[in-house]
Design a protein around this motif. Sequence first.
Motif, mmCIF file in Angstrom:
data_model
loop_
_atom_site.group_PDB
_atom_site.id
_atom_site.type_symbol
_atom_site.label_atom_id
_atom_site.label_comp_id
_atom_site.label_asym_id
_atom_site.label_seq_id
_atom_site.Cartn_x
_atom_site.Cartn_y
_atom_site.Cartn_z
ATOM 1 N N ASN A 128 0.835 -1.207 0.000
ATOM 2 C CA ASN A 128 0.000 0.000 0.000
ATOM 3 C C ASN A 128 0.871 1.258 0.000
ATOM 4 N N TYR A 129 1.958 1.224 0.754
ATOM 5 C CA TYR A 129 2.892 2.355 0.769
ATOM 6 C C TYR A 129 3.495 2.551 -0.618
ATOM 7 N N TRP A 130 3.901 1.454 -1.271
ATOM 8 C CA TRP A 130 4.442 1.547 -2.623
ATOM 9 C C TRP A 130 3.419 2.182 -3.565
ATOM 10 N N LYS A 131 2.144 1.761 -3.435
ATOM 11 C CA LYS A 131 1.087 2.328 -4.293
ATOM 12 C C LYS A 131 0.972 3.829 -4.089
ATOM 13 N N GLU A 132 1.071 4.246 -2.851
ATOM 14 C CA GLU A 132 0.906 5.666 -2.526
ATOM 15 C C GLU A 132 2.150 6.500 -2.819
ATOM 16 N N LYS A 133 3.339 5.957 -2.529
ATOM 17 C CA LYS A 133 4.553 6.779 -2.550
ATOM 18 C C LYS A 133 5.613 6.378 -3.580
ATOM 19 N N ASN A 134 5.538 5.173 -4.152
ATOM 20 C CA ASN A 134 6.662 4.671 -4.944
ATOM 21 C C ASN A 134 6.369 4.391 -6.408
ATOM 22 N N GLN A 135 5.150 4.664 -6.889
ATOM 23 C CA GLN A 135 4.819 4.382 -8.287
ATOM 24 C C GLN A 135 5.294 5.462 -9.254
#
Length: 180
Positions: free
Chosen positions: A161-168
């Motif tokens: 979820n963090y990747w979806k929000e901050k890393n895409q």
Amino acid sequence: MSKFYTELDGKLQEFIADQKIFFVGTAAPEGRVNLSPKGMDSLRVLDAKQLIWLNLTGSGNETAAHVLEQPRMTLMFCAFEGKPWILRVYGKAKAIHPRDEEWAKWIALFPEYPGSRQIFLLDIDSAQTSCGFAVPNYQYQDDRGDLVYWTEKIGDEGVKNYWKEKNQISIDGKPTQIFE
């Protein structure tokens, strides 16, 4: 004082192995230049012409976005203890994600870290040493446990979820392909 190399000889490989921190520099054709400090047990010299490093979850994912557009990468190592020396390693990198077939081969070389998001394989073009006369002396104490603690606390789904929000997407709006 500086010297160029076409590959990492034994002396350079030993220097890299002794360092507790390294810096990664990348840039896309347009946008910001990224320079990131890296630590923990996240780098392996494979041979004189190749190295890999494990990229853990962070607040951004600039390196992944840059390498997609421009594979140039520079790694810099500074001696903060002992002989004053700097080593820059220049090459072309590619990102390997957990979804990629070759992930299992490379991830086995590292400790199991939660939140491992890419491995970067660097084909070395050249290396350069220079003096580190102006680099201050620091004494290594230990690695910080904050990243491991945080990723264990939020779990695999929390990391995704963090990747979806901050890393895409990079700060310049470039895709990182973390999920593609």
